[in-house]
Design an enzyme around this catalytic site. Sequence first.
Site, PDB file in Angstrom:
ATOM      1  N   CYS A  98      22.449 -42.548  32.032  1.00  0.00           N
ATOM      2  CA  CYS A  98      22.099 -43.376  30.879  1.00  0.00           C
ATOM      3  C   CYS A  98      20.834 -42.793  30.248  1.00  0.00           C
ATOM      4  O   CYS A  98      20.187 -41.913  30.823  1.00  0.00           O
ATOM      5  CB  CYS A  98      21.869 -44.828  31.306  1.00  0.00           C
ATOM      6  SG  CYS A  98      20.314 -45.090  32.171  1.00  0.00           S
ATOM      7  N   CYS A 101      17.649 -42.094  32.261  1.00  0.00           N
ATOM      8  CA  CYS A 101      17.526 -40.864  33.058  1.00  0.00           C
ATOM      9  C   CYS A 101      16.771 -39.803  32.265  1.00  0.00           C
ATOM     10  O   CYS A 101      15.962 -39.047  32.808  1.00  0.00           O
ATOM     11  CB  CYS A 101      18.915 -40.331  33.433  1.00  0.00           C
ATOM     12  SG  CYS A 101      19.894 -41.432  34.457  1.00  0.00           S
ATOM     13  N   CYS A 170      38.433 -27.456  48.014  1.00  0.00           N
ATOM     14  CA  CYS A 170      37.733 -28.706  47.726  1.00  0.00           C
ATOM     15  C   CYS A 170      36.306 -28.367  47.313  1.00  0.00           C
ATOM     16  O   CYS A 170      35.911 -27.198  47.283  1.00  0.00           O
ATOM     17  CB  CYS A 170      37.744 -29.657  48.921  1.00  0.00           C
ATOM     18  SG  CYS A 170      36.726 -29.121  50.295  1.00  0.00           S
ATOM     19  N   CYS A 173      34.023 -25.952  49.220  1.00  0.00           N
ATOM     20  CA  CYS A 173      34.237 -24.502  49.048  1.00  0.00           C
ATOM     21  C   CYS A 173      33.323 -23.970  47.943  1.00  0.00           C
ATOM     22  O   CYS A 173      32.762 -22.870  48.053  1.00  0.00           O
ATOM     23  CB  CYS A 173      35.693 -24.219  48.691  1.00  0.00           C
ATOM     24  SG  CYS A 173      36.878 -24.679  49.967  1.00  0.00           S
ATOM     25  N   ASP A 549      34.404 -49.351  11.493  1.00  0.00           N
ATOM     26  CA  ASP A 549      33.860 -49.288  10.153  1.00  0.00           C
ATOM     27  C   ASP A 549      35.046 -49.389   9.190  1.00  0.00           C
ATOM     28  O   ASP A 549      36.126 -48.875   9.483  1.00  0.00           O
ATOM     29  CB  ASP A 549      33.121 -47.964   9.952  1.00  0.00           C
ATOM     30  CG  ASP A 549      32.670 -47.777   8.514  1.00  0.00           C
ATOM     31  OD1 ASP A 549      31.984 -48.661   7.999  1.00  0.00           O
ATOM     32  OD2 ASP A 549      33.032 -46.748   7.915  1.00  0.00           O
TER      33      ASP A 549
END
Length: 855
Positions: A98, A101, A170, A173, A549
Site C-alpha cells: 500500500c 510502504c 518450485c 529452485c 465516469d
Amino acid sequence: MDKKCCSAKAESHKVEEQITCCSSNTINTVVKDECCNTPSMSKEENTKITTCCSSKESDNDSSIPVGCCSNSGNTLDPVNVNIDAGIKEEFRVYGMDCPACAVTIEKSLSTQQSINGVNVNYSTGKMQVSSTEELEFESIQKQMKKLGFEVEPIKVNNNFKNYFIEGMDCGSCALTIENHLNNLPTVKHVRVNFSTGKMKIEHENSTEEIIKEVSKAGFKASLITPNKQTHSPARSSNQNGAVIFSGILIALGFIGSYTGISPSLTITMYAVAMIVSGYKPVKSAYYAIRSRSLDMNVLMSAAAIGAAFLGEWLEGATVVWLFALGLNLQNRAIEKTRKSIRGLMELTPPEAWVKIGNELIKKPVEDVSINDVIVVKPGDRIPLDGDVLEGESSVNQAAITGESIPVDKGKGSFVYAGSINEHGSLSVKVTKLIEDTTISKIIHLVEEAQEKKAPTEAFIDKFARIYTPIVFILALLVIIIPPLFAFGTWEDWIYKGLMLLVIACPCALVISTPVAIVTALGNAAKNGVLIKGGTFLENAGSINAIAFDKTGTLTEGKPKVTDVVVFDDSEENMLSIALTLEEYSTHPIAKTIVNYTKAKNIQAKIGSQFKNRAGKGIQATIGNDTYFAGNVKLFEEIGTPIDSHLEQILSLQDEGKTIVIIGTVENIFGIICVSDTIRKTTKVAISNLEKVGVKQVVMLTGDNEGTAKTIALEAGVNRYFSELLPDEKVDAIKQLQEEGYRVAMVGDGINDAPALATADLGIAMGGAGTDTAMETADIVLMADNLEKLPHTINLSRKALTIIKQNIWFSLIVKAVALLFIFPGWLTLWIAVLSDTGAALIVILNALRLLRVKSE
C-alpha cells in the site's frame, strides 16, 4: 454543497466534504486518509488545492501550492524536497502492499548518508534516489531487504541481461540459482522468477560462463535476445529418456525379484535406476546446500539415499523415479502457464518491407527508424506502430485491443504492430521504434505484472520459508530421539523421518498461487485487458461496486449540438461569441461547439484574457466586455439574472441535454444544447456486471440532475452522482467505501486520475490509444469496450477461487500424509507421489483459467 447523489429513481443523498491527498507529479497516486501525514485542512483551504495532476487550479489561483501528502512527490514532505539535486538513479521496488510502504521506504533511505532525496511511487513500483555521490546499489539493497522489500536498478546497462531458465520446479529452485550466482564476484545483481521462468542478471563475465554456472546448479539457461522472437527452451529429450530407462530397470528388477533372479542383480538394477533418474536432483541438491537453501531436491535426495542406506533399494529407486516423472509432468504443465503471454511476443514479424525511393527493401524491425515508410501486404502482420499514408484495408487488432471484429483503416488511421492486415496493401509511416510499440509495452507491463508477488503469494512464500526448516528439524528429531529412548528401532524411525522429509517439501503450496496468477494475467492480456499485477487481480475479484465516469466511458464521448436557442441577439453573433470562448478549451463539449460553428462558417471574434472556471465554464474579454460560456452554476456565481429563462433551461436539462449558456454579467444571449449518446456496449456490460455479482453500478458526472437522470435510466445503473466538480468525484468514491463497498473506478486514465487512485481499483478505458493510461491505471481495457469488464471481474473471481482451492488442497494433502506416517500407513514412494502429484494437480487446476472465455 450542491453536489447531488441519486439513485436512478432520483433518491437524494448528502455527501460530506473530505480532503483529497494526491501526488503533485504523478497522475494516479492518491493517498487515502490513513496515509496522510499533514494536518487536516478546512473546507475553505481545500478549495484552493490544485485539482490532482491537473494544471488547472480549483479557484484559478496558481500561487497556492499543491496540498499533497502522498509518498510520491509530496511538496510538503521534506524527504522529497531535493529529489532533483545531485546524482539520480531509478529503481524497481517489489513487495509494496500500500502507499504506506512507500512512505516507510522514503523515510528509511533518507537517513542514509549522501542521500538527499527519495521519491517512491507506489502505483508504478518505482523509486528515484538522489545522492551527492555515486550510489552503492548493495547498500540500498541491504537496507531494502531489512524493510522487507526487494529492489533492482532501472538503467541502461549492457551487462544487464535476461535468460530463460529451464528445470525449475518450485520457488526454492529460483533461490538456489540466486544464491549460487551471488557467490560469483563477476555477478553484481541477480533475480530469478519461478513463475515466468526467467532470470534477470547484471554480470561482467560472458554469457557462456553464466550459462555454465547455471548448469552447475542443475538447470539450463538460454539468453533472451532483445527485439527478437523468443521462446522457452524445450525440455531435453535426454531427461525423458532417463525417466523411461530407469522405469524399465525398476520394472525388470521388480519382476526379477519374483522370478528367481539373484538379489544382487535386482539391487544393481535399482541402483542404476537411482543413478540415472537421481543424477540431476542430487546435483541440484549439492548446490542448494552450498547456497544454504533447503529445496525439494535436498529433501528428495536425502530420502532416496536414506532408503538405500536402510536397504530399501526398491523403495529408494521408486522414490527417485516418481520424483523425476513428476517433475517432467510438472514442467510440461507449467510451461503452458508461461506461454499464456509468450504468444504475444511472436506476433510482430522480425522484418519489415521498407520503401526507399521506388524500391522495397526488407530490413530487420530494429533497423527501421521513425518516419520510415513501410509497406504491409495483404495477410501480413504489421511490424511497427504507425500512421497509414496510402491504402485501405480491414485490420484485425484483436491481439492488442481484444476486438473480435476487424477495424477499417484508411489514410490517417493509426495501426498497431502485431495486428493483421486482412486485405489491401497499406503504406505506413512509422511512428514508434520496435521497443516503444504498443504491443512491446503490453508485453513489458504484463511480464512486470507476472513478476510482482500478490499478497497471497507473498504470504505463502513467507510461510514456506518458516515451514520447511521447522519440518526438516522435526524430521531429524524423529530420527534421533525415539530410538535413543528405546521407542522402536533405528531403522523404523529413520524411515519415518525420511517420509517426514518428503512431506516437508512445500512445492505444491508454493506453486498454488503464482501459476494461477500468471495464467489469469495471460488470459486477460489476450482478451485486450492489461492487469498490472497479482495484487490488482486479487482486488478485482473482491470488487462489489463499480463507479463509471459518464462522458467517454458510459457514453460515446462524442457529443453533438442538438439545439440553439437565442435571446435578444442574432444567432450568428451568439455563435461567434461561443466560438471565441470555446476555441481555447480542450473540453469535449467545447470542441463540439467549435466544430458545429465552423461547419456553419461562423467566424471567431478577437478575444483575450481567457480564464478557465473549473467545473463551471470559461470566460474571456471580447472588446471591452467580459463574456462567459458555462452552466447555470457559473451564471449564478457571477450574478447574471437568469430567472426568466430558468424554466426553459430546466426543461431542456430534463430531456438529458447539457446546457451551455452564453452571456455576460448583465445578460444571457443564448443557449447551446449538447447531448451525448450511450455506447452500444454499455447496457450489456452493466447487465453482465450484475450477473457476476457487482451489487452497485454507479455513474459519476459533472452534468446537471436532468441529464444525469436520463443517462442513468438509459444505461441501467443503480445510482448516480451529478453536478460533480473533478475533486468531488473523489468524495463520491469515498462515500461508497464508507458504505462498505469495495469500489472500482472506470475512467479515461487522465481526467479521472484522483478518483481512479482513490478507488480500491483503478480501471482505464482505451489504453491502446494513450501511454498515460497504460502507465497509471491498475487495470487497462485496451479498447473502448466495456464488455471486457465483466470478463475481467469474472476471471479475477475464478482465479481467486482456484488459488483457494490449490492452497487448501496442498495443505490437506500434507496434513493427511503427516497423519499417516506414525501409524505406518504411509510408504516413502506414496509420500513422493503425494508431493509431486499434488503439485501437478495444482498446476493443472490453474490451467483451467486459460479456458475462461470473454462472452
